[in-house]
Every structure is written in C-alpha cells, then in structure tokens.
Design an enzyme around this catalytic site. Structure first.
Site, short mmCIF file in Angstrom:
data_model
loop_
_atom_site.label_atom_id
_atom_site.label_comp_id
_atom_site.label_asym_id
_atom_site.label_seq_id
_atom_site.Cartn_x
_atom_site.Cartn_y
_atom_site.Cartn_z
N SER A 177 5.39 -0.12 10.51
CA SER A 177 4.16 0.30 11.18
C SER A 177 3.88 -0.58 12.39
O SER A 177 4.74 -0.73 13.26
CB SER A 177 2.99 0.30 10.18
OG SER A 177 1.84 0.89 10.72
N THR A 198 0.82 -1.21 0.00
CA THR A 198 0.00 0.00 0.00
C THR A 198 0.85 1.26 0.00
O THR A 198 0.55 2.23 -0.68
CB THR A 198 -0.93 0.01 1.23
OG1 THR A 198 -1.71 -1.20 1.23
CG2 THR A 198 -1.88 1.19 1.18
N ASP A 229 1.45 6.46 13.27
CA ASP A 229 0.52 6.93 12.25
C ASP A 229 -0.89 6.41 12.50
O ASP A 229 -1.82 6.78 11.78
CB ASP A 229 1.01 6.58 10.84
CG ASP A 229 0.93 5.10 10.50
OD1 ASP A 229 0.81 4.28 11.44
OD2 ASP A 229 1.00 4.77 9.30
N ARG A 230 -1.06 5.55 13.51
CA ARG A 230 -2.39 5.05 13.86
C ARG A 230 -2.73 5.45 15.29
O ARG A 230 -1.86 5.77 16.10
CB ARG A 230 -2.45 3.53 13.72
CG ARG A 230 -2.21 3.03 12.31
CD ARG A 230 -2.53 1.56 12.19
NE ARG A 230 -2.20 1.05 10.87
CZ ARG A 230 -2.71 -0.06 10.34
NH1 ARG A 230 -3.57 -0.76 11.04
NH2 ARG A 230 -2.35 -0.46 9.14
N ASP A 243 0.69 3.14 17.31
CA ASP A 243 1.53 2.04 16.86
C ASP A 243 2.98 2.50 16.78
O ASP A 243 3.32 3.60 17.21
CB ASP A 243 1.02 1.49 15.53
CG ASP A 243 1.08 2.51 14.40
OD1 ASP A 243 1.19 3.71 14.71
OD2 ASP A 243 1.02 2.12 13.23
N ARG A 288 7.95 -4.13 2.88
CA ARG A 288 8.03 -4.73 4.22
C ARG A 288 8.54 -6.15 4.12
O ARG A 288 8.34 -6.83 3.11
CB ARG A 288 6.66 -4.72 4.90
CG ARG A 288 6.18 -3.34 5.30
CD ARG A 288 4.83 -3.37 5.97
NE ARG A 288 4.36 -2.02 6.26
CZ ARG A 288 3.13 -1.74 6.70
NH1 ARG A 288 2.27 -2.71 6.89
NH2 ARG A 288 2.79 -0.49 6.93
N SER A 313 -8.84 1.30 9.41
CA SER A 313 -7.74 0.70 10.15
C SER A 313 -7.10 1.67 11.14
O SER A 313 -5.97 1.49 11.55
CB SER A 313 -6.67 0.18 9.18
OG SER A 313 -6.23 1.21 8.32
N LYS A 338 9.47 3.23 3.61
CA LYS A 338 8.48 4.01 2.86
C LYS A 338 9.11 5.28 2.29
O LYS A 338 9.98 5.87 2.93
CB LYS A 338 7.31 4.42 3.77
CG LYS A 338 6.52 3.26 4.36
CD LYS A 338 5.18 3.72 4.93
CE LYS A 338 5.34 4.73 6.04
NZ LYS A 338 4.04 5.13 6.63
N ASP A 386 5.10 3.59 14.53
CA ASP A 386 5.50 4.83 13.87
C ASP A 386 4.49 5.95 14.09
O ASP A 386 4.57 7.00 13.47
CB ASP A 386 5.74 4.61 12.38
CG ASP A 386 4.47 4.34 11.60
OD1 ASP A 386 3.59 3.63 12.13
OD2 ASP A 386 4.34 4.82 10.46
#
Length: 549
Positions: A147, A42, A309-310, A305, A46, A394, A157, A307
């Site tokens: 992530s 996405t 970002d969530r 999480d 990874r 997510s 990324k 990094d």
C-alpha cells in the site's frame, strides 16, 4: 515531526534497490524469530527483505498455503494476480507465479505486464464470479503491495471470491499454514521456473485495464464531468494508477493532467512524510506537498497511494481535505444522488471515523453501520447491497454502482477521486465547500489521533479490555453514553475500547505493527475540549493497561 517533513527527498533518503532485491533472495528468515515469521495484519503480510520479513521464503510459503486453502474451499476458477510499483513486488510476483504454476492454478496476469491497482483486481474478481463463476468455478486473487508504505517494504494480500480483503479467520489459516511450511522447509515446495510458467496454458493474459475503465460509467456520472470541462490533476504518486489515469482520460474524454506519472522504485520525486520517511500517503499534507502547492492549476486535484486503494482530494479553496471531511461530503452527496440504490442501503463507517457521518445518516434517514477498523468488515454489505457506502478515516472507501450492484469490495481510490470531480461538476461546489455547508448544519468538529508507547503485554490488555474495567462515568465534563468493545453495526470486536458522550468520543486500540497504542478522539465542542478528551482517554487506558502516565 521531522524538521524536513514536506521537503523533497534527498539522495541520502533513497533505498538501495539492488541491495533490496539481493536481500529478497539471499536472506532466509528464521521462523523462531517472531519478527521474521509470516504475519497477516489488517489485510495482508508486510515487511522488508533487508529485515528478513519479506523474502522469497515468505512468498513461497504464503502462496503454497493459499493454494491449499483454495483447494480445500473448492475454488476452481482462475486466480487474478496483481502487483504495484514497489521494488519488491516484481520478484514476489515471479515467485508467486512459479508456485501457482507448479500447482496448476489457472492464473490471470496483466496482458501488458504492467501494474494493477487493488480495486481493479477486486472488480475483475466480482465480474468473473457474477458472469462465469457457475461454469468456470469461483475466482479469487492475490495483490502484491504494501500500500502506501515506504519503498523498502513489500506486501502480500489475498482476496477470496467475494473480491475484498480476506477475513480474520481466512488470514489466520493462511498465516498458520505458511509458518508451518516455513518451519518444514520452504525449499521443498514445488515451483515451476518462471520462464516456463509464463508460457504454460494455466498462465493467461487478462485485460485488467479495459475490465475496469470501460465500466466506470456504471458507477460515476462521467457525462457530467465531461460536460463541465473540469480541469483535473491526478497524481498517482508513482504507483499502480500511473498507467490508468491517462487511459481514463483518453477513453472517457476527460480533461485530466497526470502529475508524477514517473515510476521510480526509490520514489526520489516524493516529498518526505511527517517522520522524514518516503511514504506514498495521499492523505498526508507532507507527502502531498507538491500537489498542494500546485492546486490552483486545477479545478480539482487528486492523489492515490501505490496500489490506488486510497484517495487524497485537493481543492483550490481548502488544499488537501481532511479524509473525514471528504468522506462526510461524499456520503451526503451519494445518498442524495443515487435514486436507484436500495432503501435498505446503510452508511458504513469504521468506529474511528468522524461522528459527523452519524449526524448525516440521521438527517438523511439512513441506518448507520459502524464496524471495527478494517475494510474487510464492509465486504458482505457491499456485496449484497445492504451497505451503499463504506469508508474509513485513513482515506479508503468504495460504494455501489448506480443500479445498486457491487462495484468493488475493496477500497477504490480512483473511484473516490472521480467522485470528487462528479460532485464538483453536478453541484458547482468543490467537496470542501460542500463539507463547509455540512459543518455549518451539523457542527464543526476537532479530530486527532495520537500514539502512546506500549509494551506487548499492555497492547494485549487493551485488546482484551471489557467495558466493566472502565470505572469512569464522565468524559471531559460530559456523561458517558456508551463504553464499547464491540462495533454497534456488526457486533465484531473492536480490538480496543470506544467511549462516547453526546458531543465527543475517543477510541483506543493497539497498533498491529508498532509498540504503541493509538488514541483517536473527536469533539464537537472545539480544540480545547478535544485536548481534555485526549488527556482523560490516556488516563483511562493507562489505568486499565498499567501504562505509565
């Protein structure tokens, strides 16, 4: 569901960090093996060093490909380089800097030699390009993170000058070129020894922390949070936000207790996820079990999480909120508490995010912007103010600053955590209480995702599906109102199928990393109707892919 889901990790659950680091250097991937080639999902590549899918060779080749790409695009500004707390992120950072230095790419690294969340990198890129991009050249960035994935994994990324995840055409170019370099002999790629690279003029120290934290009052009503005295529990889950939450608390004078601030590359303090693995998924009640158990200690508790970002939002009255529920409450709050946002600003959601957001958008008189799965589809809208909020089921989202300018064009978990505190401070209600009011107004839904086995051929068939291949005209007793293989918001391919009725929908799409396809489904007629939708959805997909029931 693993019988130990939600239990503390045991010694036998922990990965061997020395073996992982040795394998990073010692295992040389075989480019003829699809599992060991560079593969961007996405938003990034990874893998694991022990599996031959995230090794020194991969990182050398990918970085060299990015050097070529940015040179071809004429990006002459600095490249911002960030990493999270996964064990493989450290050696990957060194490899990356060695390649960038040999190519004389000006590189911004954290002045503390610390960890940098993904949204902090995005914010730094946008700030540079807005203020200095015309004189110093456009900046871009690399963030080394898998992530929320397990401790054995590494991730890589690339964020172009727009600050967000690279689009499919960019990642395809980088992936193809990196694999060419692997096949041609990655050892020939020029590198500058790290000790020298670290001291060269092109390697510059950058204060990532101040760049982000000092700007937070431009996007969050910090004064309201401060004035309320809310007691906030912030759990960075041993990730890159571990250093940021104490600084946010100190500089903004907020009452924040940091939970699980320890940085341990084995994540030995974690509770196990649904499948018995250690996974820093802040939307999982199993991974977040310890914070949920302590929720009554705080007025609002949050998780991030690795990094950052969530986001995960925990309230005393509801525990861990379903990500869809929090996104719905956040959308409704933001579009009634940001008066200076452009009237054209749309409400962005991915195709598999809850339909209650559709209903909120209609009630607020805002246009809905529905896109495929992947935050990269919100980037241009956030950048030009045409999207006020972009979110995905997510637990990833971002939104505009108070003045309608772009804050980040990547997901910002810390921002969404602070928003939960703002919502509570301003309204006197927790986000879960706000959602309950929305559900009473717009309808309560049942939502779930299931996975079903699929071969590569079956996944390919699903990805290339056309609406004409779906012969059904009803779904769970209701007339079908749409059969979609392209997103209504931007016309981009969904990479699967979405079928809607008046009160329900399902979406089926192949997994990019596993031999399964995923069925997302929602019904506003309850759990029994949802089960009917799921059963018929599987029958539809099996019919067009040749899967066995």
């Amino acid at each position: 569901m693993n019988v130990r889901a939600g239990e503390p990790a045991a010694e036998s659950d922990l990965v061997s960090i020395p073996d992982l680091l040795d394998d990073y250097h010692d295992i040389v991937p075989d480019p003829s093996d699809p599992a060991q080639r560079v593969s961007f999902g996405t938003s990034g590549h990874r893998g694991s060093s022990s599996a031959g899918s995230f090794n020194e060779a991969h990182i050398t080749a990918i970085t060299a490909a990015i050097v070529e790409y940015r040179r071809e695009q004429g990006y002459t500004g600095p490249l911002y380089l960030a990493r999270d707390t996964h064990a493989l992120s450290e050696p990957a950072l060194l490899t990356t800097l060695e390649v960038l230095s040999a190519a004389e790419v000006p590189t911004m690294i954290d002045e503390r030699d610390g960890y940098t969340p993904t949204p902090v990198l995005s914010h730094a890129i946008l700030k540079h390009n807005a203020s200095r991009g015309s004189t110093q050249g456009l900046a871009d960035g690399i963030v080394i993170t898998p992530s929320h994935n397990p401790p054995s994994d590494g991730g890589f990324k690339y964020n172009p000058p727009h600050g967000g995840p690279a689009g499919s055409s960019v990642t395809a170019w980088i992936e193809n070129r990196a694999n060419e370099l692997l096949e041609a002999g990655w050892e020939k790629i020029p590198r500058q020894a790290f000790q020298r690279a670290f001291h060269l003029d092109e390697t510059l120290n950058f204060d990532f922390t101040s760049s982000y934290v000092d700007d937070l009052e431009k996007v969050i009503d910090v004064a309201a949070i401060r004035g309320s005295g809310l007691h906030i529990g912030a759990d960075p889950m041993g990730g890159a936000a571990a250093d940021y939450w104490p600084i946010i608390a100190d500089r903004l004078d907020l009452n924040i207790d940091v939970v699980n601030a320890e940085v341990d590359p084995t994540w030995s303090f974690m509770t196990l996820d649904w499948d018995g693995k250690i996974r820093m998924d802040c939307s999982s009640p199993h991974a977040m079990a310890s914070l949920i158990d302590s929720r009554n200690r705080f007025d609002i508790a949050t998780g991030n999480d690795a990094d950052a970002d969530r986001h995960g939002i925990v309230t005393p009255d509801a525990g861990l909120m379903n990500p869809n529920h929090y996104l719905a409450a956040a959308v409704d709050y933001l579009f009634t508490h940001r008066p200076d946002w452009p009237k054209r600003a749309k409400i962005g959601k991915t195709a598999v995010t809850s339909g209650i957001i559709d209903r909120i958008a209609a009630a607020r008189g805002r246009e809905l912007y529905e896109v495929p799965v992947g935050f990269k589809y919100f980037v241009s809208g956030l950048l030009d103010g045409n999207v006020g909020f972009g979110g995905e089921e997510s637990a990833g989202a971002s939104f505009l600053a108070f003045d309608g300018s772009a804050w980040t064009t990547d997901k910002d978990g810390m921002l969404l955590c602070l928003l939960a505190a703002e919502m509570t401070a301003v309204t006197g209600k927790t986000p879960s209480q706000l959602y309950a009011g929305l559900a009473a107004e717009h309808g309560e839904s049942a939502y779930a995702r299931i996975d079903a086995p699929a071969t590569r051929e079956q996944k390919a068939a699903l990805k290339e599906l056309s609406p004409a291949q779906v012969s059904a005209d009803t779904l769970a007793g209701e007339p079908i109102t749409a059969k979609l293989t392209e997103a209504p918001g931007d016309g981009e391919a969904l990479g699967g199928l979405k079928v809607t009725t008046e009160s329900a929908w399902f979406a089926a799409r192949p997994s990019g990393t596993e031999d399964v396809y995923k069925i997302y489904a929602e019904s506003f007629r309850g759990a029994d109707h949802l089960a009917e939708v799921q059963a018929e959805a599987k029958a539809v997909v099996d019919g067009v892919t040749g899967s066995q029931p």
